[in-house]
Design a protein around this motif. Sequence first.
Motif, PDB file in Angstrom:
ATOM      1  N   LYS A   2       2.915 -12.381 -28.661  1.00 12.40           N
ATOM      2  CA  LYS A   2       4.000 -11.931 -28.373  1.00 12.40           C
ATOM      3  C   LYS A   2       4.769 -11.707 -30.072  1.00 12.40           C
ATOM      4  CE  LYS A   2       7.604 -14.160 -27.065  1.00 12.40           C
ATOM      5  NZ  LYS A   2       8.401 -14.817 -26.294  1.00 12.40           N
ATOM      6  N   TYR A   3       4.641 -12.514 -30.879  1.00  9.36           N
ATOM      7  CA  TYR A   3       5.057 -12.617 -32.109  1.00  9.36           C
ATOM      8  C   TYR A   3       4.630 -11.430 -33.030  1.00  9.36           C
ATOM      9  CZ  TYR A   3       8.380 -16.515 -31.424  1.00  9.36           C
ATOM     10  OH  TYR A   3       9.207 -17.376 -30.986  1.00  9.36           O
ATOM     11  N   GLN A   6       5.829  -8.058 -31.728  1.00 14.82           N
ATOM     12  CA  GLN A   6       7.219  -7.601 -32.225  1.00 14.82           C
ATOM     13  C   GLN A   6       7.301  -7.559 -33.708  1.00 14.82           C
ATOM     14  OE1 GLN A   6       9.925 -10.740 -30.662  1.00 14.82           O
ATOM     15  NE2 GLN A   6       9.273 -10.337 -28.685  1.00 14.82           N
ATOM     16  N   CYS A  50      14.507  -6.751 -26.121  1.00 16.61           N
ATOM     17  CA  CYS A  50      13.175  -7.831 -25.969  1.00 16.61           C
ATOM     18  C   CYS A  50      11.905  -7.447 -26.736  1.00 16.61           C
ATOM     19  CB  CYS A  50      13.023  -7.753 -24.513  1.00 16.61           C
ATOM     20  SG  CYS A  50      12.292  -6.383 -23.690  1.00 16.61           S
ATOM     21  N   ALA A  51      11.742  -6.363 -27.085  1.00 20.14           N
ATOM     22  CA  ALA A  51      10.513  -6.000 -28.023  1.00 20.14           C
ATOM     23  C   ALA A  51      10.509  -6.270 -29.347  1.00 20.14           C
ATOM     24  CB  ALA A  51      10.386  -4.293 -27.814  1.00 20.14           C
ATOM     25  N   VAL A  52      11.851  -6.745 -29.865  1.00 28.39           N
ATOM     26  CA  VAL A  52      11.835  -7.354 -31.146  1.00 28.39           C
ATOM     27  C   VAL A  52      12.739  -8.626 -31.238  1.00 28.39           C
ATOM     28  CG1 VAL A  52      11.285  -5.132 -32.385  1.00 28.39           C
ATOM     29  CG2 VAL A  52      13.854  -5.587 -31.877  1.00 28.39           C
TER      30      VAL A  52
END
Length: 123
Positions: A2-3, A6, A50-52
């Motif tokens: 996820k990181y 992002q 929430c994407a970043v």
Amino acid sequence: MKYLRQFSIILFISLIGEIIHLFVSLPIPASIYGLLLMLIGLKTKIIPLCAVEDASIFLIEIMPVMFIPAAVGLLDSWGILGPILVPFIVITLLSTIVVMAITGRVTQFFIRIDRKRKDKENE
């Protein structure tokens, strides 16, 4: 993972800012173009928060570490900075105070506008 996704989004927006900087001959740093693109993307919801969000929080948390190379560079340049240390400190303090004052005034201006808008909505 996820990181990584992002952080990739943030880097891609920064890359677009760099490309814009190459084609627009204004004395504006490429990072400012990237920040403006990110702001526009977040405000228009093209880029959902929430994407970043998690990568952004991480980058803000490690920000003090990013100043270590600059501090070491200043220590390495002590021979050059030593004779002009007093003017350097005075200019740094004055410019910091001016920036803080202007930032406070601008923030108060926008808070007043927001309060007036909310008051009109409540009427």
